[in-house]
Motif scaffolding. Sequence first.
Motif, mmCIF file in Angstrom:
data_model
loop_
_atom_site.group_PDB
_atom_site.id
_atom_site.type_symbol
_atom_site.label_atom_id
_atom_site.label_comp_id
_atom_site.label_asym_id
_atom_site.label_seq_id
_atom_site.Cartn_x
_atom_site.Cartn_y
_atom_site.Cartn_z
ATOM 1 N N THR A 1 0.863 -1.212 -0.035
ATOM 2 C CA THR A 1 -0.237 0.013 -0.091
ATOM 3 C C THR A 1 0.750 1.112 -0.071
ATOM 4 O O THR A 1 1.891 1.441 0.916
ATOM 5 C CB THR A 1 -0.883 -0.023 1.208
ATOM 6 O OG1 THR A 1 -1.786 -1.050 1.177
ATOM 7 C CG2 THR A 1 -1.730 1.356 1.415
ATOM 8 N N SER B 1 0.821 -7.874 3.626
ATOM 9 C CA SER B 1 0.504 -6.684 3.568
ATOM 10 C C SER B 1 1.789 -5.701 4.045
ATOM 11 O O SER B 1 1.786 -5.691 5.411
ATOM 12 C CB SER B 1 -0.705 -6.276 4.529
ATOM 13 O OG SER B 1 -1.624 -6.912 3.752
ATOM 14 N N PHE C 1 -4.539 0.857 5.691
ATOM 15 C CA PHE C 1 -3.518 0.003 6.030
ATOM 16 C C PHE C 1 -3.550 -0.465 7.728
ATOM 17 O O PHE C 1 -3.234 -1.859 7.744
ATOM 18 C CB PHE C 1 -2.143 0.583 5.754
ATOM 19 C CG PHE C 1 -1.014 -0.541 5.937
ATOM 20 C CD1 PHE C 1 -0.891 -1.657 4.912
ATOM 21 C CD2 PHE C 1 -0.211 -0.596 6.964
ATOM 22 C CE1 PHE C 1 0.133 -2.472 5.156
ATOM 23 C CE2 PHE C 1 0.711 -1.350 7.285
ATOM 24 C CZ PHE C 1 0.887 -2.456 6.280
ATOM 25 N N GLY D 1 -4.530 6.520 3.283
ATOM 26 C CA GLY D 1 -3.771 5.162 3.061
ATOM 27 C C GLY D 1 -3.334 4.601 4.333
ATOM 28 O O GLY D 1 -3.385 3.379 4.403
#
Length: 316
Positions: free
Chosen positions: A32, A86, A77, A73
Amino acid sequence: MDIKVTLAGLTAAAVLASPVLAEYPERAIELTIPAGAGGGTDTSARKLAILLEEALGASIAVLNVGGGGGSVGASQFMQAKPDGYSLFATWNSPLTTVPQVQNVAYSLDSFTPIASTSETAYTLCVNADFPAGSGEEFLSELAANPAKYTYGNDGIGGTMQLAAERIFQAKGIEAIAIPFGGAGETLQNFLGGHVDIYGGSISTVLPYVETGEAKCLLVTSASDVPALPMASGLEALGMADKETLLWRAILGPKDLDPAIVTKLADIIETAVNDPSYVEFLATKGEVPNVVKGDDLGARLQAEFDALAKVSKGLGL
């Protein structure tokens, strides 16, 4: 039932369950980026991801989640599972600057620091006729003329403004901050004469330094920057402790397995120092800088605390 055999079986099962010992990674990783495609963090992360894919033997899917100076973001996340699949590629501002001026859902404790990757200084530049030819003369001119000069920056409470104010507050300087949408917009207003001082990234203004349309007299790093021979680093001015850099890092979700952190940090370090990546960074005015694990966490906390002090002094 033989309890020794049972315990041995449980131990073996625990070992096999370890994601690292099970040859992590076994599937694709999602990376991300809390910014839109094409920006500095995005291009740096995508270039690095290619090298990481080769080292890890797994594909990396990039997900851009822009908005809120990176806070959208980051907030998204922090909900990710801490399984190593991730990762978060960010610059420092969403973690250490944005929380000073916005209410955000996360804190530094919401993430697991893995490794920083690169860094660069901000710079303060003036036009060719400005009555100063060095960093010391530049600060003296501003100090002698309170509220006379305006400086462009990347937004109210942005990292560039706080970086400049760390220096100005230490010198008792009052300059007028004019916020813009980023370094490119700041540059155009500086070249157009709408602000006296450009405050922003080096790579954006460098072409105009080379043509003589701008002279950069101060950088926000402790050390000098070879590309800007007229600019003083803060160490030369006795202000090394006021250093503020733009830097990038890879983080994981909170509670990420320490074994995964160590493995990823080592691989990131090797990738960042790959000659192709070093050359890529140079085109952006950046240099490799790897700080891993707990040391990266300490760096984040120290910067957060320093910028909180500056922000409070500005009433933000």
